[in-house]
Design a protein around this motif. Structure first.
Motif, PDB file in Angstrom:
ATOM      1  N   GLY A  70     -91.564  30.375  49.375  1.00 47.07           N
ATOM      2  CA  GLY A  70     -92.401  29.880  50.544  1.00 47.07           C
ATOM      3  C   GLY A  70     -93.849  30.688  50.191  1.00 47.07           C
ATOM      4  N   GLY A  71     -94.149  31.411  49.240  1.00 46.96           N
ATOM      5  CA  GLY A  71     -95.365  32.160  49.208  1.00 46.96           C
ATOM      6  C   GLY A  71     -94.866  33.434  48.744  1.00 46.96           C
ATOM      7  N   GLY A  72     -95.285  34.346  49.138  1.00 39.88           N
ATOM      8  CA  GLY A  72     -94.770  35.793  48.853  1.00 39.88           C
ATOM      9  C   GLY A  72     -94.878  36.229  47.620  1.00 39.88           C
ATOM     10  N   CYS A  73     -94.052  36.891  46.953  1.00 34.25           N
ATOM     11  CA  CYS A  73     -94.000  37.324  45.516  1.00 34.25           C
ATOM     12  C   CYS A  73     -93.252  36.846  44.382  1.00 34.25           C
ATOM     13  CB  CYS A  73     -93.607  38.918  45.404  1.00 34.25           C
ATOM     14  SG  CYS A  73     -94.649  40.052  46.338  1.00 34.25           S
ATOM     15  N   GLY A  74     -93.784  37.015  43.337  1.00 30.31           N
ATOM     16  CA  GLY A  74     -93.117  36.274  42.177  1.00 30.31           C
ATOM     17  C   GLY A  74     -92.771  37.627  40.880  1.00 30.31           C
ATOM     18  N   ILE A  75     -91.919  37.351  39.952  1.00 27.44           N
ATOM     19  CA  ILE A  75     -91.816  38.354  38.801  1.00 27.44           C
ATOM     20  C   ILE A  75     -91.911  37.621  37.688  1.00 27.44           C
ATOM     21  CG2 ILE A  75     -90.075  39.835  40.170  1.00 27.44           C
ATOM     22  CD1 ILE A  75     -87.843  38.599  38.834  1.00 27.44           C
TER      23      ILE A  75
ATOM     24  N   PRO B  17     -97.188  25.621  46.393  1.00 27.83           N
ATOM     25  CA  PRO B  17     -98.294  25.714  45.442  1.00 27.83           C
ATOM     26  C   PRO B  17     -98.697  27.126  44.768  1.00 27.83           C
ATOM     27  CG  PRO B  17     -98.697  24.144  47.069  1.00 27.83           C
ATOM     28  CD  PRO B  17     -97.359  24.948  47.696  1.00 27.83           C
ATOM     29  N   SER B  18     -98.829  27.907  45.533  1.00 27.86           N
ATOM     30  CA  SER B  18     -99.299  29.314  45.114  1.00 27.86           C
ATOM     31  C   SER B  18     -98.318  29.838  43.993  1.00 27.86           C
ATOM     32  CB  SER B  18     -99.448  30.344  46.194  1.00 27.86           C
ATOM     33  OG  SER B  18     -98.223  30.509  46.538  1.00 27.86           O
TER      34      SER B  18
ATOM     35  N   ASN C  32     -98.184  39.520  44.020  1.00 31.05           N
ATOM     36  CA  ASN C  32     -98.295  39.043  45.445  1.00 31.05           C
ATOM     37  C   ASN C  32     -99.359  37.932  45.641  1.00 31.05           C
ATOM     38  OD1 ASN C  32     -97.957  38.777  48.227  1.00 31.05           O
ATOM     39  ND2 ASN C  32     -98.505  40.925  48.805  1.00 31.05           N
ATOM     40  N   THR C  33     -98.812  36.597  45.875  1.00 29.53           N
ATOM     41  CA  THR C  33     -99.642  35.591  46.144  1.00 29.53           C
ATOM     42  C   THR C  33    -100.219  35.827  47.443  1.00 29.53           C
ATOM     43  OG1 THR C  33     -98.110  34.228  47.407  1.00 29.53           O
ATOM     44  CG2 THR C  33     -98.148  33.884  44.908  1.00 29.53           C
ATOM     45  N   LYS C  34     -99.834  36.597  48.308  1.00 33.09           N
ATOM     46  CA  LYS C  34    -100.466  37.055  49.884  1.00 33.09           C
ATOM     47  C   LYS C  34    -100.270  35.451  50.743  1.00 33.09           C
ATOM     48  CE  LYS C  34    -103.637  40.336  48.341  1.00 33.09           C
ATOM     49  NZ  LYS C  34    -105.134  40.153  47.955  1.00 33.09           N
ATOM     50  N   VAL C  35     -99.478  34.738  50.373  1.00 30.86           N
ATOM     51  CA  VAL C  35     -99.214  33.629  51.366  1.00 30.86           C
ATOM     52  C   VAL C  35     -98.327  33.927  52.143  1.00 30.86           C
ATOM     53  CG1 VAL C  35     -98.353  31.272  51.448  1.00 30.86           C
ATOM     54  CG2 VAL C  35    -100.104  31.933  49.668  1.00 30.86           C
TER      55      VAL C  35
ATOM     56  N   ALA D 138     -91.883  56.875  63.824  1.00 29.88           N
ATOM     57  CA  ALA D 138     -93.150  56.093  62.894  1.00 29.88           C
ATOM     58  C   ALA D 138     -92.536  55.346  61.674  1.00 29.88           C
ATOM     59  CB  ALA D 138     -94.135  57.128  62.731  1.00 29.88           C
ATOM     60  N   VAL D 139     -92.898  54.417  61.263  1.00 27.56           N
ATOM     61  CA  VAL D 139     -92.723  53.631  59.903  1.00 27.56           C
ATOM     62  C   VAL D 139     -93.721  53.004  59.312  1.00 27.56           C
ATOM     63  CG1 VAL D 139     -91.129  52.148  58.804  1.00 27.56           C
ATOM     64  CG2 VAL D 139     -90.405  53.016  61.185  1.00 27.56           C
ATOM     65  N   TRP D 140     -93.997  53.540  58.002  1.00 25.92           N
ATOM     66  CA  TRP D 140     -94.672  53.091  57.316  1.00 25.92           C
ATOM     67  C   TRP D 140     -94.355  52.622  56.015  1.00 25.92           C
ATOM     68  CZ3 TRP D 140     -94.112  57.986  58.462  1.00 25.92           C
ATOM     69  CH2 TRP D 140     -93.982  58.814  57.370  1.00 25.92           C
ATOM     70  N   SER D 141     -95.146  51.929  55.095  1.00 20.13           N
ATOM     71  CA  SER D 141     -94.556  51.438  54.018  1.00 20.13           C
ATOM     72  C   SER D 141     -95.450  51.132  52.920  1.00 20.13           C
ATOM     73  CB  SER D 141     -93.833  49.985  54.366  1.00 20.13           C
ATOM     74  OG  SER D 141     -92.959  49.756  52.880  1.00 20.13           O
ATOM     75  N   GLU D 142     -95.289  51.314  51.466  1.00 18.87           N
ATOM     76  CA  GLU D 142     -95.872  50.831  50.387  1.00 18.87           C
ATOM     77  C   GLU D 142     -95.480  49.630  50.062  1.00 18.87           C
ATOM     78  OE1 GLU D 142     -95.485  55.175  48.277  1.00 18.87           O
ATOM     79  OE2 GLU D 142     -94.193  53.615  47.779  1.00 18.87           O
ATOM     80  N   LEU D 143     -94.619  48.773  50.733  1.00 18.45           N
ATOM     81  CA  LEU D 143     -94.279  47.507  50.393  1.00 18.45           C
ATOM     82  C   LEU D 143     -95.231  46.517  51.304  1.00 18.45           C
ATOM     83  CD1 LEU D 143     -90.733  48.038  50.872  1.00 18.45           C
ATOM     84  CD2 LEU D 143     -91.485  47.152  48.649  1.00 18.45           C
ATOM     85  N   PRO D 144     -95.589  45.086  50.590  1.00 20.45           N
ATOM     86  CA  PRO D 144     -96.440  44.388  51.609  1.00 20.45           C
ATOM     87  C   PRO D 144     -95.146  43.781  52.457  1.00 20.45           C
ATOM     88  CG  PRO D 144     -95.613  43.350  49.353  1.00 20.45           C
ATOM     89  CD  PRO D 144     -95.310  44.737  49.198  1.00 20.45           C
ATOM     90  N   THR D 145     -95.577  43.500  53.727  1.00 21.50           N
ATOM     91  CA  THR D 145     -94.749  43.026  54.741  1.00 21.50           C
ATOM     92  C   THR D 145     -94.351  41.632  54.620  1.00 21.50           C
ATOM     93  OG1 THR D 145     -95.386  44.727  56.319  1.00 21.50           O
ATOM     94  CG2 THR D 145     -94.086  43.149  57.314  1.00 21.50           C
ATOM     95  N   GLY D 146     -92.992  41.119  54.430  1.00 24.48           N
ATOM     96  CA  GLY D 146     -92.935  39.638  54.453  1.00 24.48           C
ATOM     97  C   GLY D 146     -93.503  38.773  53.281  1.00 24.48           C
ATOM     98  N   ALA D 147     -93.112  39.646  52.179  1.00 28.25           N
ATOM     99  CA  ALA D 147     -93.769  39.073  51.050  1.00 28.25           C
ATOM    100  C   ALA D 147     -92.501  38.828  49.795  1.00 28.25           C
ATOM    101  CB  ALA D 147     -94.740  39.814  50.298  1.00 28.25           C
ATOM    102  N   GLY D 148     -91.290  39.276  50.333  1.00 26.88           N
ATOM    103  CA  GLY D 148     -90.026  38.794  49.473  1.00 26.88           C
ATOM    104  C   GLY D 148     -89.631  40.002  48.695  1.00 26.88           C
TER     105      GLY D 148
END
Ligand SMILES: Nc1ncnc2c1ncn2[C@@H]1O[C@H](COP(=O)(O)OP(=O)(O)O)[C@@H](O)[C@H]1O
Ligand SMILES: C[C@@](O)(CCOP(=O)(O)O)CC(=O)O
Ligand SMILES: [Mg+2]
Length: 391
Positions: free
Chosen positions: A340-345, A317-318, A239-242, A135-145
């Motif tokens: 391409g979306g995802g996260c920024g710092i 654009p996000s 996380n722009t969530k794009v 089983a794998v679970w995460s605190e990280l958003p998936t596919g967000a950089g």
């Protein structure tokens, strides 16, 4: 039955790239930090005659009979995961078995393919394939950089290698965690890199290195060096969530370089210089005390790099909205990871008032973005528990 069963719990951190994403794929320097957001894995061996995977973050719950997996085993059964290239014949058999097309960027397909590839390569030299539930679970958003793919691959690699016996089960310490030796971590990192190849296509290796080793790293042409002198940095993650796919974005940059080499190569070289300058400033800030001048330079580097990433075609654009909204509050931002979306710092100064941070977060929430103030430099892959029982 008189067999020993294993039950291990492992975690590995996500990462943020300060500078050098994409350029690092083309041999340039990147600076990356581990985050206090982690992926967790539990592996339980069983006698069910099946391999089951439960991946709740991506709504994937699958199982396979060992009798179906056995014929997929690679011909070269001496492989202990210490390999540089993906095995083309195993890739072909897995494509036929799973029906997953070459070049697929589907979330579930990539995770399942990477898991099965790592499972079959690790147990290729075992006399029989083991039954297990993972089983794998995460605190990280998936596919967000934030390197969720690398944290996933590092956890899977460490759990499989430890169950197979290639790496040990280190003693759990008073803080309820344990780390492997440097040599063992190198094996974990190499195997995780194979999984990243399946998910990313052409990864640089920086994400799996940060997830394996933790801390703040300089990464260049496959070689990682921990940064010894670093100031305490405050970073806001947004996380722009794009949604976007690292594999597609990395391939897009490569196409652009091939199309306009004389234009793009100098951009990559400039990103390299940004990473090197940032490293120099961070060392200076840690040695002498950090000044407003240091922060102004770090902010300028962030702006320069964000422009370069836009030139490479990985803006969105996000992310423009994020940069503008934070700049309106005097704060500087760039995308992190593949873009391409995802996260920024966003860099926060030590004196940045909590009211400013609060207002910025409110502004960003109005765009349905999600924000966290993170702590950086978290430990790399860790073992949390390891039980071995007679069953
Ligand atoms: N918790 C998870 N469970 C299952 N698969 C995961 C998990 N986290 C990441 N993945 C795999 O990694 C892929 C995302 O990788 P990628 O596009 O590189 O984005 P990032 O690494 O920035 O999060 C997902 O599509 C999925 O295949
Ligand atoms: C774009 C890149 O530099 C980082 C990708 O990170 P992420 O998968 O978006 O978290 C690719 C790589 O280094 O392999
Ligand atoms: Mg990734």
């Amino acid at each position: 039955m008189n067999e020993k069963t294993r039950d291990v719990v492992i975690s590995a951190p996500g990462k943020a790239i300060l500078h050098g994403e994409h350029a690092v794929v083309h041999g340039k320097v990147a600076l990356a930090v581990s985050l206090n957001l982690r992926t967790f894995l539990r592996l339980q061996t069983s006698s069910s005659g099946k391999v089951c995977i439960n991946l709740p973050n991506i709504h994937t719950f699958l199982s396979w009979d060992l009798t179906l997996l056995q014929p997929l085993l690679p011909e070269n059964r001496g492989n202990d995961g210490n390999v540089q290239e993906l095995d083309p014949s195993l890739m072909k058999k897995l494509r036929e078995f799973t029906g997953i097309a070459e070049g697929s960027t589907d979330t579930q397909s990539m995770a399942v393919f990477a898991f099965l590839y790592l499972y079959l390569s690790v147990f290729a030299k075992s006399p029989v394939l083991p039954s297990m539930t993972v089983a794998v679970w995460s605190e990280l958003p998936t596919g967000a950089g934030l390197g969720s793919s690398a944290a996933f691959c590092v956890c899977v690699a460490a759990a499989l290698l430890s169950t197979q016996g290639t790496i040990s089960s280190p003693q759990i310490l008073e803080n309820s965690t344990a780390r492997w030796s440097v040599e063992e971590l190198e094996l974990v990192n190499q195997l995780a890199f194979q999984g990243e190849k399946i998910i990313h296509g052409n990864p640089s290796g920086v994400d799996n290195a940060v997830s394996t080793w933790g801390g703040i790293l300089r990464y260049h042409a496959g070689k990682m060096t921990p940064l010894e002198r670093v100031p305490v940095l405050r970073i806001l993650l947004t996380n722009t969530k794009v949604p976007r796919s690292t594999k597609t974005l990395v391939a897009g940059v490569k196409d652009k370089i091939n199309k306009f080499p004389t234009i793009l190569i100098p951009v990559l070289e400039s990103v390299d210089a940004v990473s090197c300058k940032c490293e120099e400033i961070l060392a200076d800030m840690a040695t002498c005390s950090a000044t407003a001048e240091h922060y102004s330079m770090l902010e300028e580097l962030i702006d320069i790099n964000q422009h370069h990433l836009n030139v490479m075609g990985v803006g969105h654009p996000s992310l423009d909205v994020l940069c503008r909204a934070t700049l309106a509050r005097g704060l500087h931002s760039k995308l992190t990871g593949a873009g391409g979306g995802g996260c920024g710092i966003t860099l926060l100064r030590p004196e940045t008032d909590c009211c400013v941070i609060h207002s910025t977060i409110q502004d960003l929430k109005a765009f349905s973005y999600e924000c966290w103030e993170t702590s950086i430099g978290a430990p790399g892959v860790q073992l949390h528990s390891s039980d071995r029982r007679q069953s």
